[in-house]
Scaffold this motif. Structure first.
Motif, PDB file in Angstrom:
ATOM      1  N   GLY A 105       0.786  -1.235   0.000  1.00  0.00           N
ATOM      2  CA  GLY A 105       0.000   0.000   0.000  1.00  0.00           C
ATOM      3  C   GLY A 105       0.814   1.280   0.000  1.00  0.00           C
ATOM      4  O   GLY A 105       0.259   2.363  -0.183  1.00  0.00           O
ATOM      5  N   VAL A 107       2.473   4.515  -0.638  1.00  0.00           N
ATOM      6  CA  VAL A 107       2.349   5.444  -1.769  1.00  0.00           C
ATOM      7  C   VAL A 107       3.700   5.969  -2.238  1.00  0.00           C
ATOM      8  O   VAL A 107       3.829   6.454  -3.361  1.00  0.00           O
ATOM      9  CB  VAL A 107       1.446   6.651  -1.424  1.00  0.00           C
ATOM     10  CG1 VAL A 107       0.014   6.203  -1.251  1.00  0.00           C
ATOM     11  CG2 VAL A 107       1.943   7.374  -0.190  1.00  0.00           C
TER      12      VAL A 107
ATOM     13  N   LEU B 131      -0.916  12.273  -2.375  1.00  0.00           N
ATOM     14  CA  LEU B 131      -0.444  11.134  -1.594  1.00  0.00           C
ATOM     15  C   LEU B 131      -1.474  10.708  -0.553  1.00  0.00           C
ATOM     16  O   LEU B 131      -1.742   9.519  -0.380  1.00  0.00           O
ATOM     17  CB  LEU B 131       0.879  11.483  -0.913  1.00  0.00           C
ATOM     18  CG  LEU B 131       2.068  11.664  -1.857  1.00  0.00           C
ATOM     19  CD1 LEU B 131       3.258  12.259  -1.123  1.00  0.00           C
ATOM     20  CD2 LEU B 131       2.457  10.334  -2.489  1.00  0.00           C
ATOM     21  N   SER B 135      -3.389   7.160  -0.274  1.00  0.00           N
ATOM     22  CA  SER B 135      -2.970   6.336   0.857  1.00  0.00           C
ATOM     23  C   SER B 135      -4.127   5.515   1.409  1.00  0.00           C
ATOM     24  O   SER B 135      -5.274   5.950   1.433  1.00  0.00           O
ATOM     25  CB  SER B 135      -2.400   7.224   1.950  1.00  0.00           C
ATOM     26  OG  SER B 135      -2.196   6.484   3.116  1.00  0.00           O
ATOM     27  N   ASN B 136      -3.784   4.334   1.879  1.00  0.00           N
ATOM     28  CA  ASN B 136      -4.798   3.489   2.512  1.00  0.00           C
ATOM     29  C   ASN B 136      -4.896   3.749   4.007  1.00  0.00           C
ATOM     30  O   ASN B 136      -5.666   3.112   4.706  1.00  0.00           O
ATOM     31  CB  ASN B 136      -4.481   2.008   2.264  1.00  0.00           C
ATOM     32  CG  ASN B 136      -3.087   1.636   2.763  1.00  0.00           C
ATOM     33  OD1 ASN B 136      -2.369   2.480   3.297  1.00  0.00           O
ATOM     34  ND2 ASN B 136      -2.699   0.389   2.588  1.00  0.00           N
ATOM     35  N   LYS B 137      -4.083   4.671   4.494  1.00  0.00           N
ATOM     36  CA  LYS B 137      -4.089   4.964   5.927  1.00  0.00           C
ATOM     37  C   LYS B 137      -5.401   5.667   6.304  1.00  0.00           C
ATOM     38  O   LYS B 137      -5.751   6.689   5.725  1.00  0.00           O
ATOM     39  CB  LYS B 137      -2.913   5.863   6.297  1.00  0.00           C
ATOM     40  CG  LYS B 137      -1.550   5.207   6.091  1.00  0.00           C
ATOM     41  CD  LYS B 137      -1.289   4.169   7.147  1.00  0.00           C
ATOM     42  CE  LYS B 137       0.039   3.431   7.014  1.00  0.00           C
ATOM     43  NZ  LYS B 137       0.792   3.631   5.800  1.00  0.00           N
TER      44      LYS B 137
END
Lengths: 146, 146
Positions: A105, A107, B131, B135-137
């Motif tokens: 994941g 980035v 970003l 992002s998967n955050k």
DNA sequence: ATAATCCCTATCATAATTGTAGAGTATACA
DNA sequence: TGTATACTCTACAATTATGATAGGGATTAT
């Protein structure tokens, strides 16, 4: 990618050998003088380049170094990777890296890969025949020899 | 260009702050825990990022850090150059360099410039809003606060 | 023989990197 | 107004990379 002095010296020396490809071996001291490189440092670099299969040597009087392959068969990229190590800007995009929990994941990783590929492409398509042709360095005449 | 741990930590921290842009300040300890960064090292990095105008801080209880600008106004390139220094692979292609006698004719310099431009272009067109979106955050919910 | 050359290993100084440590200052809140 | 929880600042330390220098030893043309 960072080019160290060692890498810079290696490239300049190989360029000299490429320009003079087909002639007599050139001594370390001559190579060092022409490129203004500390002679004992260049000595080590040439030993390394020899181990890497880029140059070969002749010992004894009138000894020296020459390219072990045709200049067209030596790319800039090979030499840089061999002397200065991986060109990737960070370890996580290098082959076999396992040290990160978020390799999927992340980035940033995609960006580091893009930079690596661009760099790799540039240094991969340049060989020492190209460089020798473009160089303004004159082929030595060996006026002092024989 | 080489991304150091310091640079990597700075980027990851700014990404966290970008994802949570508009919310309360986030403490160093929270940022350090979420990105698995040594807290005292991150402390120094954040002070540096503050001096660089990337983040601002709130002291005291419920203090912490936040981005000083909108994430879209912070590019990856700015941060990398500020934290890890010039992106050029060798000093001779950096602005104001005087240390080489053959800056004109050098066949390597053109290649280093090409790599620099390519790298610069990639990291220059990416900003922290991009970003954060990619992002998967997850954005933190602050369930423990207030 | 001998002079010139490459071969090999050890050592060293400096700087960068990656942290740790600890004391100080500011602020929210009970 | 005391205290817990933050940020601030400076010093220092361990490790590694870099850029050399030093000094023999081995080889070869003449």
């Amino acid at each position: 990618m960072r080019i160290t002095y060692k890498g810079d010296y290696a490239l300049k020396t190989l360029l000299d050998l490429a320009v003079n490809y087909g002639s007599n071996p050139i001594s370390i001291s001559e190579l060092a003088k022409r490129a203004d490189i500390p002679i004992k440092f260049l000595e080590q670099i040439l030993l390394e380049l020899k181990k890497g299969g880029f140059v070969e040597s002749r010992r004894g009087k009138i000894g020296g170094y020459l390219l072990s392959r045709h200049p067209a068969k030596i790319t800039l990229g090979e030499v840089i990777r061999f002397i200065d190590g991986p060109i990737e800007p960070i370890a996580c995009v290098r082959d076999g890296y396992k040290g990160c929990s978020d390799l999927e994941g992340c980035v940033f990783k995609k960006i580091w890969s893009e930079i690596s590929e661009c760099t790799s492409s540039i240094i991969g398509r340049v060989n020492f025949e190209d460089l020798a042709k473009k160089s303004n360095k004159p082929k030595e005449e060996f006026i002092y020899q024989i």
